[in-house]
Motif scaffolding. Structure first.
Motif, PDB file in Angstrom:
ATOM      1  N   LEU A   5       0.825  -1.188   0.000  1.00 44.93           N
ATOM      2  CA  LEU A   5       0.000   0.000   0.000  1.00 44.93           C
ATOM      3  C   LEU A   5       0.867   1.249   0.000  1.00 44.93           C
ATOM      4  N   GLU A 218      -6.346   1.353   1.264  1.00 44.53           N
ATOM      5  CA  GLU A 218      -5.996   2.227   0.156  1.00 44.53           C
ATOM      6  C   GLU A 218      -7.177   2.273  -0.798  1.00 44.53           C
ATOM      7  N   GLN A 234      -4.256   7.089   0.517  1.00 41.53           N
ATOM      8  CA  GLN A 234      -4.110   6.258   1.705  1.00 41.53           C
ATOM      9  C   GLN A 234      -3.832   7.131   2.912  1.00 41.53           C
TER      10      GLN A 234
END
Length: 247
Positions: A5, A218, A234
């Motif tokens: 992520l 995310e 994110q």
């Protein structure tokens, strides 16, 4: 560091320093992620502008991220290479994932963030390799399944090939590196809405896909026309990390 992520990444290699990632237990009725047809993957170069929006509203540039998808081969077998790099940041990062041409199964993964390095190879049910960091070298081996997702570039390119629509939901497995060695965590991919956003000066209709793994989440905006990830967001402890596709 977390190699999926975009928390302090990425990913090329993203970093969620000290984050504890709880393991999700997907519902039994949740279908397992099915790898899309690798023949549909498109070669090309994509550039994203990275920024951090702090809680006070201040925006800080995190440089640019370049993702290159190209034809490649490994051990004589045809495949794809998804290579990433970041520029304009204090710590250079790179990430390269080799995938089989037909089913996009990973064959090799290498990544760096500063002086830290990851090198891994794959069989049809295992991942093995080593992480070299400031505290030394650690070897590892762990099982992997067909729903395993590695780098941000790999995730973005694969979700572009999925049959997205509102209500789409599937189980997946994220391979994270937030300690001495990689580990797998259960995750889910969910399309929860449609949204019209401005990208590169034009309005774009998108599916909004959430990738969730415990406390990590995310969001990816995937354009309906052309099926391209045009924006990601994110939340982190320092603010919202945003990645926007450049023209």
């Amino acid at each position: 560091m977390s190699l999926l992520l975009l928390s302090v990444i990425v990913l090329c290699v993203s970093s969620v320093a000290g984050a504890q990632v709880p393991v999700l237990t997907p519902a039994e009725s949740l279908a397992t992620f099915e790898r899309p047809n690798g023949a549909l993957l498109r070669p090309g170069t994509l550039r994203y502008q990275l920024s951090l929006r702090k809680p006070n509203g201040e925006a800080v540039s995190l440089g640019t991220r370049t993702v290159v998808v190209s034809d490649s081969s490994l051990g004589g077998a045809p495949g794809w290479l998804i290579a990433e790099s970041r520029a304009g940041t204090a710590v250079p990062t790179t990430d390269s994932v080799y995938l089989a041409r037909g089913d996009l199964w990973p064959a090799r993964w290498s990544a760096t963030i500063g002086r830290a390095q990851l090198g891994a190879s794959f069989t049809r049910d295992s991942m093995f390799g080593a992480v070299q960091g400031y505290q030394g070298r650690t070897s590892f081996a762990l099982p992997v399944n067909a729903g395993s997702l590695l780098s941000a570039g790999m995730v973005e390119r694969l979700v572009e090939l999925l049959p997205l629509q509102v209500g789409y939901r599937t189980a997946a497995t994220l391979i994270l590196v937030d300690g001495a060695a990689p580990h797998a965590v259960a995750a889910e991919l969910v399309v929860d809405r449609e949204e019209r956003i401005d990208v590169a000066g034009g309005a774009t209709e998108c599916w909004v896909l959430a990738v969730r793994a415990g406390a990590l989440e995310e969001r990816l905006w995937v354009s309906k026309q052309g099926a391209r990830v045009v924006r990601t967001e994110q939340a982190t402890a320092t603010g919202l990390v945003i990645s926007v596709l450049l023209p």
